[in-house]
Write an enzyme that holds these catalytic residues in place. Structure first.
Site, PDB file in Angstrom:
ATOM      1  N   ALA A 119       0.896  -1.241   0.004  1.00 56.37           N
ATOM      2  CA  ALA A 119       0.009   0.222   0.058  1.00 56.37           C
ATOM      3  C   ALA A 119       0.916   1.190  -0.013  1.00 56.37           C
ATOM      4  CB  ALA A 119      -0.814  -0.092   1.130  1.00 56.37           C
ATOM      5  N   GLU A 130      -0.949  -9.397  -1.333  1.00 53.95           N
ATOM      6  CA  GLU A 130      -2.125  -9.584  -1.138  1.00 53.95           C
ATOM      7  C   GLU A 130      -3.088  -9.524  -2.321  1.00 53.95           C
ATOM      8  OE1 GLU A 130      -2.274  -6.577   2.173  1.00 53.95           O
ATOM      9  OE2 GLU A 130      -3.367  -8.155   3.204  1.00 53.95           O
ATOM     10  N   GLU A 148       3.876  -6.035   7.048  1.00 53.13           N
ATOM     11  CA  GLU A 148       3.119  -4.859   7.697  1.00 53.13           C
ATOM     12  C   GLU A 148       3.498  -4.724   9.052  1.00 53.13           C
ATOM     13  OE1 GLU A 148       2.011  -7.009   5.576  1.00 53.13           O
ATOM     14  OE2 GLU A 148       0.656  -6.100   4.297  1.00 53.13           O
TER      15      GLU A 148
END
Ligand code: 3H9
Length: 698
Positions: A63, A105, A125
């Site tokens: 992200a 993901e 993460e």
């Protein structure tokens, strides 16, 4: 398509490429473009399969971290992943580079995953204080089983393509991304393979009792391994949820947990650390200068530091000439280097052939003339100004024009060293941390007359060695050791005032450090601090408080681990150390001499004082422009001194604790010792303006 997404057709195959350099982070424009492209290709009847790729160096590395903390924007990644999975045509992702976080993901939601043989795959993460938030905790275990998935997510460490294939995370390893992915897809279409959706797989998660046991056991281990950290435990919660819920319920739980973690100080601190360590190499000197040639290096001294620097350079591919003053010392230096490489061979980290290749770049000599042609020399001789000056005088004579003279001093005045040479513009400080082949911090100390391209070369060397460089100006101890001295003194004061060294160590350990200050003094060797105190004795401000206890231990020859005694006893090779009643007796006597009645310190009070001393000195270091910005102090303390990363560094910690609270602590302590606890002007100014350290980082 948008400029972030490229869509082309290869016959009946659609190829969607994500183009968001440098790491193809999944920003809102990428997500929008990707969803549009997927919808468009899904509808197109002439298309039988879709390939997803990343342009440039990598498939998405996650992200877009810069978006964290901003209001979430649609479409979100879980929606895209669910959409991919629902498509009734095969979606194949062709992975390369660093396929991480949200990038992986996406891959987990695709129907097939193939990867270039050099790909690294991971869900890092946790290193941002987070958990995978786009289905990772629910899809990965369905592909590789719960224990492996938990280990991968809790460590955050990536695995290579071969391991991913073995675990069942990917379907194939390929040599060429473009050709390999098209060939793989053509075969799929021809064979009319049935689509398998990851969310529907349950073959690896159907042993609920066994998995429950595994999760409990791993959660327990990770609690110890990742002390005080929330995310590894929360991943365990998501896995427990997976065992008892539908995929959708599991994913909702994961999403909720992700957002809860995003609000925590831990996650904010981790994210701060991520950007801080990247910012530290952005310095003014580099804007206007390029590094000089750096093809060869000389290292003077084969002791702990010299041999560590030699190994760091050899490992970076740089040929090294090690110089020692006599054959005996040189032999010791060579042994020090060989010891490390022998261990690398034993542990299987390097093959004998690789070590032979490394040795072919390693020259050893007692002849300083051998340095005449090297591009840079780093001296790592005894920490004593006169010794270093002698070495620099020789180097000044021997080294070619434009060659760089670097000192590994950890305290001394590099301006003074530079001034005895005929070329102060070529002199710089490169303060490595021990062991230099392992520790990633490199303080690059910039004396007043050094040329910009020499500074740029120091940063370039750090890059070659994969170190984290921090720019420091000249002062006693630079950034790291100067601040260390201050909170080291604070620890001594608390000890003299009533706390035992063991109580202080326990409090600091609980705060998150790997060890307390007295354990650290024992590990580093009490003689080093003692030598420095003696050096500074003539110029020490006699109004400053001075604690004699460490000197008393040194006078007994108790230098810490290496002598079997220090603040702790290390009997029979016990490296953890036992509390020592004789040390407590020495402390008691010293208190009596000064007429001090011991005070009881709570753990909270110990932490407050220790941190206030650290933050106050760090603020002065920024105020005096020894460090360019507060985040550079954080990087120094995180990488060189064991400050817990989940607290982001002392300056980030101060911001989260509240600078006004730091100031009121300082004012309270100041009543006892006005000189030591004098609040930094910077803190006073920032509190007056209602600002924080972060405001000075941009
Ligand atoms: C996530 O994915 C959450 C999901 O589960 C759920 C979402 C709902 N975003 O490191 P470099 C920048 S969390 C934004 O020097 P390298 C970086 O700041 C994410 N920016 O390159 C730097 O900028 P600058 C999980 C990013 O080759 C530039 O790119 N993923 C991001 O040495 C170059 O970076 C991670 O935690 C990002 N995600 O190393 C991976 N990543 O030039 C984080 C990098 O202005 N990234 N930038 O200083 C990395 O670990 C390394 O960047 C990587 C490349 C190994 C990929």
């Amino acid at each position: 398509m948008t400029e972030k997404i490229n869509l082309v057709y290869h016959g009946n195959i659609a190829i969607i490429t994500i183009c968001n350099p440098p790491v193809n982070a999944l920003s809102v424009e990428v997500r929008k473009g990707l969803l549009d492209a997927l919808k468009k290709t899904e509808k197109k009847e002439s298309i039988d399969a879709i390939i997803l790729k990343g342009s440039g160096k990598t498939f998405p590395a996650g992200a877009d971290i810069k978006e964290f903390g901003l209001p979430p924007q649609k479409p979100d990644l879980p929606t895209i992943n669910d959409y991919i999975e629902s498509i009734n045509k095969p979606v194949i992702c062709a992975l390369h580079g660093n396929t991480l976080g949200g990038g992986l993901e996406i891959a987990l939601a695709c129907h097939y995953r193939i990867a270039h043989y050099k790909t690294k795959l991971g869900l890092p993460e946790v290193s941002l204080g987070l958990i995978p938030g786009a289905g990772g905790t629910q899809r990965l275990p369905r592909l590789i089983g719960i224990p492996e998935a938990y280990k991968m997510m809790a460590s955050g460490l990536p695995i290579n393509a071969d391991k991913a294939l073995k675990l069942g995370l990917i379907n194939k390893v390929i040599q060429d991304i473009d050709e390999g992915s098209i060939q793989f897809t053509i075969n799929l279409i021809e064979n009319k393979e049935k689509l398998t959706k990851t969310k529907d797989r349950d073959d690896l998660i159907n042993n609920v009792n066994e998995d429950k046991k595994n999760i409990i056991e791993l959660k327990y281990n990770f609690k110890k391994q990742y002390r005080n950290q929330l995310a590894p435990q929360k991943i365990g919660d998501c896995l427990e949820k997976l065992l008892h819920s539908s995929f959708e319920e599991g994913q909702n739980f994961e999403r909720k947990t992700f957002f809860e973690l995003l609000k925590t100080e831990q996650s904010k601190s981790f994210i701060h650390a991520f950007f801080a360590e990247r910012k530290s190499s952005k310095i003014p000197e580099i804007k206007s200068a390029h590094p000089r040639n750096l093809n060869t290096l000389g290292v003077i001294g084969g002791g702990t530091m010299g041999s560590g620097i030699t190994i760091a350079a050899l490992n970076a591919g740089i040929p090294v000439t090690m110089v020692e003053r006599d054959q005996n010392s040189l032999d010791k230096g060579i042994k020090n280097v060989e010891k490390i490489y022998n261990r690398d061979i034993e542990k299987g980290r390097l093959s004998s052939a690789q070590v032979e290749e490394i040795y072919s770049r390693f020259t050893k000599t007692t002849d300083f003339e051998a340095l005449s042609s090297v591009d840079m020399v780093i001296e790592a001789v005894f920490e004593e100004m006169n010794v270093k000056k002698q070495v620099f005088k020789i180097l000044d004579k021997v080294l070619k024009k434009g060659g760089i003279l670097a000192s590994n001093t950890s305290y001394l005045d590099i301006n003074e060293l530079a001034s005895i040479t005929s070329r102060p513009q070529d002199v710089i400080g490169l303060h490595f941390f021990s062991p230099a082949n392992i520790m990633r911090l490199l303080e690059i100390v910039v004396p007043s007359k050094v040329a910009n391209d020499v500074v740029a070369t120091g940063f370039y060397l750090a890059k070659l060695m994969k170190k984290i460089p921090v720019r420091a100006s000249v002062c006693d101890g630079f950034i790291g050791n100067r601040i260390l001295n201050k909170y080291g003194d604070c620890a001594y004061f608390m000890m003299e005032d009533g706390a035992t060294p063991y109580e202080i160590d326990r409090a600091i350990f609980e705060f998150g450090y790997p060890m307390g200050p007295f354990q650290m003094f024992d590990l580093a060797g009490g003689d080093i601090g003692w030598a420095m105190r003696k050096r500074l004795e003539p110029i020490r401000n006699k109004n400053n408080r001075y604690v004699h206890i460490p000197d008393k231990l040194c006078e007994k020859g108790w230098f810490g681990q290496k002598t079997g005694r220090g603040f702790y006893r290390y009997d029979k090779g016990n490296r953890k150390g036992d509390e020592d009643p004789e040390v407590l007796e020495i402390i008691k006597l010293e208190r009596q001499k000064k007429g001090l009645t011991p005070i009881k310190f709570t753990q909270e009070e110990i932490i407050k004082r220790y941190l206030a001393a650290m933050i106050n000195e760090a603020a002065d270091v920024v105020y005096e422009k020894i460090a360019l910005r507060p985040s550079d102090v954080d990087v120094t303390k995180l990488y060189g001194y064991g400050f817990p990363r989940y607290r982001g560094g002392p300056m980030r910690y101060a911001d989260s604790y509240g600078l006004n609270n730091v100031l009121s602590d300082l004012k309270r302590f100041q009543k006892e010792d006005p000189l030591f606890w004098k609040p930094s002007e910077l803190i006073i100014n920032l509190v007056q303006k209602g600002d924080n350290f972060e405001s000075l980082n941009s």
